[in-house]
Write an enzyme that holds these catalytic residues in place. Structure first.
Site, PDB file in Angstrom:
ATOM      1  N   CYS A  78       3.198 -89.441 -28.214  1.00  0.00           N
ATOM      2  CA  CYS A  78       3.097 -88.155 -27.510  1.00  0.00           C
ATOM      3  C   CYS A  78       4.282 -87.317 -27.970  1.00  0.00           C
ATOM      4  CB  CYS A  78       3.116 -88.339 -25.992  1.00  0.00           C
ATOM      5  SG  CYS A  78       3.093 -86.784 -25.077  1.00  0.00           S
ATOM      6  N   CYS A 227      -0.827 -80.453 -27.638  1.00  0.00           N
ATOM      7  CA  CYS A 227      -0.784 -81.864 -28.021  1.00  0.00           C
ATOM      8  C   CYS A 227       0.036 -81.945 -29.296  1.00  0.00           C
ATOM      9  CB  CYS A 227      -2.193 -82.423 -28.233  1.00  0.00           C
ATOM     10  SG  CYS A 227      -2.214 -84.154 -28.770  1.00  0.00           S
TER      11      CYS A 227
END
Length: 292
Positions: A78, A227
Site C-alpha cells: 500500500c 491507490c
C-alpha cells in the site's frame, strides 16, 4: 473483549486514501478480519487500509508491517499507507529515512524537504504470469486476454498485468476514465478466475508521455480516491508499452503522485503527500460488530 480495545491509533490519508495506523510493536497484537471490518464501519473509524506496525523481523528495519483492507483481507503493498507510517515513524524517531518490511519484501522511505511529502521505494515490478499471479500462462503480460462487454464489441479489453507487491490489471482508455462504470464491473474483474489472488483493477489514460490519469477499483477496498500501488503499476506498464517515459506524474481522483521507474535497478520510486487527520483510542463501541 478485543485485544485492540483502548489501543491508540492515528488516522491519516494519502491523497484521500484513508489510512488507519496502529503501532503494535510492543506486544504484537494481531488484527483479526472481524476487527478490521468492525473498525471500517461508518460508526467507527472508516478506512481503506489499516497499517499495523509490528516488531521488526529483519535487522535494519523499523517495523514489520501487516496491511489490512477494509473487508478484512490482507494486502502485500500500500504505497499511500507506507508514506503515512513513514511520516509517523520519522516524526517519532527523528530519522530522515525509515525502512519497513511487508509480506512482499523490504521498502525504504525518505522524508522529503517539502512539508508532509515522502518518497517510497516500492521495489522492482514483476511481470511473469506466475509472479503476478495469473491462473494461466501468458508469455507477454503487457496485454492479457480479458474484456468487459460483448466479444465482438468490448467496452474494455487487453489490460496490462503487473505485480508491484500486489496484483494489478490496467485497462488503457482514450477518453475520460470517469466515463466507465468501474463500481459495477470492478468487483467482477477483481474476482475474475484469471486472478487467483484477486487483483486491483485500474483504468488509465495516457495524457502525455509524462502524465497519466488513473482510476482504480482496489482489491479488498473498492473505489478509492488514490491507490499508490496502482499509480506505480500504471507507470511501469505504460513505460513497458513505450506509451510513456519512466518518470511520470500520475493524476488520481485525490490528486497527483510522482512515479519514477528507476533504470539502474528497476525499482519504483513514488513521491506524494501525507496528511494527519486525528488521533484517538479504539473503543468497545468501535469493535461492537465483532461481538455481534
Amino acid at each position: 473483549m478485543s485485544a485492540l480495545e483502548n489501543r491508540p491509533f492515528v488516522k491519516m490519508n494519502g491523497l484521500g486514501n484513508e489510512i488507519l495506523v496502529l503501532d503494535l510493536r510492543k506486544d504484537s497484537t494481531r488484527v483479526t478480519p472481524e476487527e478490521a471490518r468492525a473498525l471500517a464501519r461508518p460508526a467507527a473509524v472508516p478506512f481503506d487500509q489499516i497499517m499495523a506496525l509490528y516488531p521488526p523481523k529483519t535487522p535494519g528495519t523499523d517495523a514489520f508491517v501487516r496491511i489490512y483492507n477494509n473487508d478484512g483481507s490482507e494486502s502485500g503493498a500500500c504505497g499511500n499507507g507506507m508514506r503515512c507510517i513513514a511520516a509517523i515513524v520519522a516524526r517519532d524517531s527523528g530519522k530522515d529515512v525509515v525502512n519497513f518490511e511487508t509480506s512482499s519484501g523490504l521498502s525504504s522511505c525518505r522524508i522529503e524537504p517539502q512539508p508532509n511529502t515522502v518518497t517510497v521505494d516500492m521495489g522492482a515490478p514483476r511481470f511473469g504470469w506466475q509472479d503476478i499471479p495469473l491462473a494461466e500462462e501468458f508469455r507477454d503480460t503487457r496485454h492479457i486476454e480479458l474484456q468487459v462487454g460483448p466479444i465482438d464489441n468490448p467496452v474494455l479489453h487487453s489490460p496490462s498485468a503487473v505485480n508491484v507487491g500486489n496484483p494489478h490489471a490496467i485497462f488503457w482508455v482514450d477518453d475520460d476514465v470517469n466515463a466507465y462504470d468501474l463500481a459495477r464491473f470492478g468487483p467482477l474483474l477483481e474476482n475474475h478466475p484469471i486472478f487467483p489472488e484477486r487483483a486491483n483493477i485500474s483504468l488509465c489514460k495516457v495524457a502525455a508521455r509524462d502524465h497519466l490519469i488513473v482510476r482504480t477499483w482496489e482489491r479488498g477496498a473498492g473505489l478509492t480516491r488514490a491507490c499508490g500501488s496502482a499509480a506505480c503499476a500504471a507507470a511501469v506498464a505504460a513505460a513497458r508499452l513505450k506509451l510513456a517515459d519512466r518518470k511520470v506524474r500520475v493524476t488520481l481522483p485525490g490528486g497527483d503522485l510522482f512515479v519514477e521507474w528507476r533504470e539502474r535497478d528497476d525499482h519504483i520510486l513514488m513521491t506524494g503527500p501525507v496528511e494527519l487527520e486525528f488521533e484517538g483510542r479504539i473503543s468497545a463501541e468501535m469493535l461492537a460488530a465483532t461481538a455481534a
